[in-house]
Each structure stands twice: as C-alpha cells, then as structure tokens.
Design an enzyme around this catalytic site. Structure first.
Site, PDB file in Angstrom:
ATOM      1  N   ASN B  74       0.870  -1.321  -0.037  1.00 63.59           N
ATOM      2  CA  ASN B  74      -0.010  -0.112   0.012  1.00 63.59           C
ATOM      3  C   ASN B  74       0.856   1.183  -0.200  1.00 63.59           C
ATOM      4  OD1 ASN B  74      -0.404   1.958   2.373  1.00 63.59           O
ATOM      5  ND2 ASN B  74       0.208  -0.108   3.327  1.00 63.59           N
ATOM      6  N   CYS B 135       6.171   5.844   8.694  1.00 68.85           N
ATOM      7  CA  CYS B 135       5.353   5.669   7.485  1.00 68.85           C
ATOM      8  C   CYS B 135       6.293   5.773   6.233  1.00 68.85           C
ATOM      9  CB  CYS B 135       4.391   6.922   7.430  1.00 68.85           C
ATOM     10  SG  CYS B 135       3.302   6.482   5.808  1.00 68.85           S
ATOM     11  N   GLY B 222       0.848  -7.780   5.713  1.00 67.63           N
ATOM     12  CA  GLY B 222       0.087  -9.258   5.734  1.00 67.63           C
ATOM     13  C   GLY B 222       0.917 -10.283   6.044  1.00 67.63           C
ATOM     14  N   THR B 271      -4.136  -5.734   8.236  1.00 59.01           N
ATOM     15  CA  THR B 271      -4.434  -6.431   7.145  1.00 59.01           C
ATOM     16  C   THR B 271      -5.266  -7.697   7.301  1.00 59.01           C
ATOM     17  OG1 THR B 271      -2.307  -5.702   6.143  1.00 59.01           O
ATOM     18  CG2 THR B 271      -3.422  -7.404   5.013  1.00 59.01           C
TER      19      THR B 271
END
Ligand SMILES: Cc1cc2nc3c(=O)[nH]c(=O)nc-3n(C[C@H](O)[C@H](O)[C@H](O)COP(=O)(O)OP(=O)(O)OC[C@H]3O[C@@H](n4cnc5c(N)ncnc54)[C@H](O)[C@@H]3O)c2cc1C
Ligand SMILES: Cc1cc2nc3c(=O)[nH]c(=O)nc-3n(C[C@H](O)[C@H](O)[C@H](O)COP(=O)(O)O)c2cc1C
Ligand code: FES
Lengths: 284, 314
Positions: B74, B135, B222, B271
C-alpha cells in the site's frame, strides 16, 4: 449517488450451483436469503478467501431471487481462481451488501446499459428493476471474443434489446462496445455502465457529448471494501455530494499535480462513497 | 474435565489498560465505525486511528494498493484532513466506541510531532497516542524518524514532553538494527513500542512496464511479512523493558502466539481484517483456548517464554 441505508453483515453462504462457460467464466449460485432480500442494483460483496492469506475479493451481485444470489467470476489471479474452484456444497462467507448502487430513480425511460466483460454482473439487477417499473432499456455488451459473451438471454427475456461487440470480431460489432454505442446514436436519456476503466471513461465522454449524465460503476483494487483503508480512491469534484468532507488542500499537499487543481478535487472511496459515481463529477 | 476458558488476557501498555490484547492497526480499521457491522468492537482491545498530520493531505495518486503473494502493498500517503479539521469534526464521535481509542500522530518535523500530539492528547476521547515515525509512503521524510536514532529520540521526547497519556512509538523494520532504535526510544520516554510498521516493497506490472503503485514504492503488510515482524519483536524484546505491541500478518491465534512467545505483550491486527473481519475475535478466543489447555491462568505467563533474551516489562 444517493447514500443507501443498508445493513451489511457477514453472511455464511453455501454454493448451490456452479456454471462454467467455454471461456472460463464461472457463475456461482449461492444460498444467501438475507443478501437476496437486501441487495440493491449495483451493490457488491466482499468474498472472504476460504484459504485466508489475502484480502477479500470484491464481486458484484449478479442475480438475486428466491433466497439465492449469484456471482460472476473472471479468473484473473490467485483469489479469483480460488473462488472459481469452489464446488457445489462449499461454504463461502460474504460481507454484503456493500456500497451505494445505481440511482435508478434518476433514470427516465429508454436507458442504455453498457457492460464490458464480467461488468455484466452488475447490469442484470438494474435491468430487472427498470423493466419492472415499465422503463425500456437497451444493453450494449462487449467482450474480447464470442465465447466470452455470456447470458445475453437473461436480458432478452426481460424484453431488453441487446447489441454485442467483440474485440476480435467473432460476434457482433468488431471493436469496442463504446464505439457501438456511439454509432447507434440513439437518444438515450441516461447511461449506466460497468466494466474496466478505459471503457468507463469512454462512456463518460459519450455522455458529455450527448448532454446526458452517466452513472459509472467503478473498479479499483480494494483491500478492506468497507471504507477503512482509503486504498480504493478516485478523484472527484470537491463539490460532489459524494465528496468526503475535506478542508482545502494546503502546502502540505504532496504533489502529483499543482496545488490549484488539487484544491478542486478530493479523493473519494470507491468502496464506500461509490462504487457508482456520476461521470461528470469524476476527475480522472 | 471442563476447560477453564477464561484465562486473563488483560494487558497494560503504560497506563493504558486493555481487557484483551488486540489493537486494530492504524490505517486499517478506520475509526472502528467502518467495521462495526462485522465485528463486535466491545470484544477488541483498542482501535488505533488513521494517522493524522498537522496539515491536510490529499494522499498519494492511484493505484494505492496491489495484492502480492500472501501480502498487500500500500501507498496511501497519509490521506487525512489535518489536525484542526479532525479535532473539530471527527474526534467527538470516537467517544461512543466500546473499546479503547488510540490516536496516531504522523509528522515531518520534530515540531509537527509535538504540536499534533499535544492537540490530540488533550481530548478525552483519545486514551493513548501512537507516534507513527515509520510511514514509508510519504517520500523520504516520513520514515526518516524511525531510521535515525537521533530523530527517533527527538520525536519521542517532543511528544513525551506534551502529554502524560500512554505513548506508543511505532518502529520501522526498514533499519539495520531495530533493537538499537528501540533502546533509544525507550530512553526518550515511550511507554510501549509498536513493532513493526510495513516493510518497503515494490511490484512491477510487466505488461505496462511500470510500478503497480502510483507512488511506485509502498509498504508491504500481511502474512508475507510475519517472519520479519516476529524476528523484530524477538530482537526488541531482548533490548527493552517496556511492553511491545507485535504486528505484521496476524490472521489467527497461532500467528499472534508467535509474537507473544517472542516477547510481545499485545498484538495489532491490520491487514488481517481485510481477509476476514472476524480475525480479531478468533484471535482472542483462540488465545483463551491455548492458555486453558496449557493450564495458564493469564497471557502474561507465556509472554517471552520462547525467547531466552526476553527482558520483560519491568
Ligand atoms: C466493486 C467491484 C466489483 C467487482 N465485481 C466483479 C465481478 O462481478 N466479477 C469479477 O470477476 N470481478 C469483479 N471485480 C474485480 C475483482 O475484484 C478482481 O478481479 C479480483 O479482486 C482480482 O483478484 P485476484 O487475486 O484474482 O487477482 P490479482 O492478483 O489481485 O490481480 C488483479 C489484476 O492485476 C493483474 N496483475 C496481478 N499481478 C500483476 C503483475 N505482476 N503485472 C501485471 N498485472 C498484474 C491481474 O492480471 C489482474 O488483472 C470487481 C471489483 C470491484 C472493485
Ligand atoms: C492500507 C494500510 C494503511 C496503513 N496506514 C497506516 C497509518 O496511517 N499509520 C500507521 O502507523 N500504520 C499504517 N499502516 C501499517 C499497519 O498499521 C500495520 O502496522 C502493518 O500493516 C503491519 O501489520 P499487518 O500485517 O497486520 O497489517 C497501514 C497499513 C495498511 C495495509
Ligand atoms: S478498499 Fe479500503 S477504503 Fe475502499
């Protein structure tokens, strides 16, 4: 689109029917009484992957009646393959119904429905609603090749005229379905469309030239499908009723266009504010 | 024989007390509202809100997501309305959440972290602050803080100075020595550490010959990153005494247990909610069963027990 008051939930469904076309499109019939009762045209479901490991898959609800719904699958990757391999008796959990569907109230008589590929999945419910309320519609349906055209008869049964186009000319018009729409030249009041985005852009262009508004059902890679991650966005007019409340962009805007254009649009979530948007409000 | 199915799952992250040790990862759970139709929020520990910055941000160009093997890339780019709009329009509605609410603060300067933390932390609706110094999706600036010990220390100190509320600092895996950064952040006054944020990655569309993400690079999350995350927790747990919120690819109680056994006091699920919103509840019920079957009265008893270097919350 007007926001729908729906009550989505996780539904445990069971595969009761499975059809596979020559071109490999799979139509799964599911026992899902609650979804069948609640779903509105243009809404979709998120299919929980039976094997975990990946985000759920967004799929339009194709048919809905008698406690059953169906999903139409084009196999393009791992998740759609896993779902397409489900056999009768298998369980499938769905988050549904999701999103704001088509605004059918806004449609007058003589509606053009435009579908590309499995975008057809989101066209049958609106077609049923339109004909049930006495409005005429015509389906423009495009696919790569003749074998990939499925279930036109379901539309014909409703008394809807169908014009088809194939990329390779093996059936119907040789070319894009949007060209077919353009050539046909009928004075449709409003267009509704569904499919991959180049096609949707073309539909938006045709609508603008004809001075009508099109409702477009958008697709984008989803993660959550419920409005939580902001991964599925599309740029829309700041003034659109579907635009999320957002203050004017500032110098902190991190730049893929100039600040002036940035102040005119915002990103809306396709999964939440959409998936259906008015073509003239999109900035894509 | 009847199994005791209610072992104590309580956890304390500084003064933040949670009945169950599950936090919903920042940026993955909205403000909780989005998942309320699918999960009972009273059964999760806390929702960590989407990171907020000083000024509004439109976020990255699309596409922002790409699904990769057992993972998700993402690059959202911290789309958010900015702290002023957030305080005026959004924060009040968080009061009705039946779980704890953790605010997440992102910034581009030490001053940003101090300012946004101060503005947000004074609100009663916010029970704790998570400092997102990691981030990866906002150019180089965003992650610099988690990759440079001096900056990580400065950002943590600046936030610590303006609030007494529990302060969680979220670390990046994209560093040579995460334990060293963790030690510095502990020294700067953090109450807990979130380990890890996403792993930097890229996917290329070979037909179009361009990156699949609009931002080119993104953050991988994930199951694909779980082994990376477990090792990071393992290493950090041997370096600090403050509690660790382990995260990265948790989809089941057994996944979560890897983190607890490595030394995490709590876990975060991001996720995993995209796979199935029932994951957080499955994790807590699975933890109860696991503990009961082994005669453990509380989760605390097993934290760090696979890790010989585990220092443990003091
Ligand atoms: C609201 C909505 C409704 C939808 N309705 C339907 C529907 O009714 N029926 C339906 O079949 N689909 C529908 N879709 C699309 C469907 O959700 C996607 O096709 C599905 O998520 C793909 O998952 P996958 O894991 O199979 O493929 P993925 O692996 O996620 O791949 C998705 C696409 O990316 C391409 N891709 C993947 N990796 C690469 C690479 N390295 N390089 C280049 N390209 C790559 C694939 O070829 C494919 O075209 C809908 C989507 C949305 C958002
Ligand atoms: C779509 C998406 C958005 C995210 N946004 C943020 C964010 O705004 N702030 C933050 O600290 N972490 C953010 N993260 C990182 C997650 O909170 C989490 O730390 C990471 O994804 C690893 O855990 P997971 O594998 O369970 O998702 C985001 C992750 C994803 C997938
Ligand atoms: S897919 Fe997460 S907000 Fe739309």
């Amino acid at each position: 689109m007007r926001a729908l008051a729906t009550s989505p939930a996780i539904h445990e469904t069971v595969v009761v029917d499975r059809r596979e076309t020559l071109s490999g499109i799979v139509i799964l019939g599911l026992y899902a009484p609650e979804i069948a009762r609640l779903v509105r045209p243009g809404q979709y479901a998120m299919a929980v992957p039976p094997g975990g490991e990946r985000a759920a898959t967004a799929l339009g609800v194709y048919e809905a009646r008698d406690e059953r719904i169906s999903l139409m699958l084009a196999v393009v990757g791992v998740r759609t393959r896993e779902l397409a391999n489900l056999q009768v008796g298998a369980k499938l959990d769905l988050l549904a119904p999701l999103g704001n569907g088509f605004d059918l109230e806004a449609l007058r008589d003589d509606v053009a429905l435009v579908a590309g590929g499995v975008g057809l999945a989101s066209m049958l419910l609106p077609a049923q609603h339109l004909t049930a309320s006495g409005r005429r519609a015509h389906l423009y349906y495009g696919a790569s090749t003749a074998e990939a055209l499925v279930d036109e008869s379901k539309f014909a049964e409703l008394g809807i005229g169908v014009s088809v186009a194939t990329d390779d000319g093996t059936r119907g018009y040789h070319g894009f379905v949007t060209e077919l729409l353009e050539r046909d030249g009928r004075a449709h009041d409003v267009l509704a469309a569904c499919g991959p985005s180049p096609m949707l852009r073309a539909v938006g262009r045709i609508a603008r030239l004809r001075g009508v508004r099109a409702q477009l059902a958008l697709e984008e890679t989803f993660a959550c499908g419920v409005g939580a991650c902001w991964g599925c966005v599309v740029a829309i007019d700041r003034s659109s009723p579907q635009a999320p409340r957002f203050p004017q962009a500032s110098s902190a805007w991190d730049g893929h266009a100039d600040a002036a254009s940035a102040s005119e649009y915002v990103y809306a979530r396709i999964c939440k504010e959409g998936p259906v948007f008015w073509s003239d409000e999109l900035r894509w | 024989m009847k199994l005791e199915t209610h072992p104590d799952l309580q956890v304390e992250l500084g003064a933040l007390r949670l009945r169950v040790p599950t936090l919903m990862g920042s940026g993955c759970y909205g403000s909780g509202e989005e998942y309320a139709p699918f999960a009972d929020l009273a059964e999760i520990g806390a929702v960590v809100l989407k990171s907020v910055t000083r000024l509004p941000r439109l976020g990255n160009p699309t596409p922002r997501l790409a699904v990769t093997p057992s993972g998700l890339l993402n690059a959202i780019g911290l789309q958010n309305p900015g702290i002023e709009h957030y305080l005026a329009h959004d924060v009040a509605k968080f009061a009705s959440r039946p779980c704890a609410v953790v605010g997440s603060v992102a910034g581009f300067s030490v001053d940003d972290y101090a300012y946004v933390t101060q503005r947000l932390a004074v609100r009663d609706e916010i029970h704790a602050i998570e400092l997102n110094i990691s981030c990866p999706n906002v150019g180089s600036e965003g992650e610099t803080f988690a990759c440079d010990a001096n900056l990580a220390e400065a950002a943590t100190k600046a936030a610590r100075a303006v609030t007494a509320k529990p302060l969680i600092v979220k670390l990046s895996p994209n560093v040579t020595d995460i334990a060293a950064i963790a030690r510095v952040v502990e020294g700067a006054g953090a109450d807990a550490l979130a380990v890890i944020n996403t792993v930097r990655g890229m996917a290329i569309d070979v037909d179009r010959r361009e990156p699949r993400l609009g931002n080119a690079a993104g953050g991988l999350s994930g199951p694909a990153i779980r082994p990376i995350a477990v090792l990071a927790v393992w290493n950090v747990a041997a370096a600090v005494r403050i509690p660790i919120v382990g995260q990265g690819g948790i989809e089941s109680a057994r996944d979560a247990l890897e983190f607890f056994l490595a030394g995490a006091s709590a876990v975060s699920i991001g996720t995993g909610n995209f796979t199935d919103p029932r994951v957080p509840l499955n994790v807590t019920s699975g933890l109860r069963t696991y503990l009961a079957q082994r005669g453990a009265g509380s989760l605390r008893e097993i934290v760090g027990t696979a890790n010989p270097g585990f220092l443990g919350p003091a």
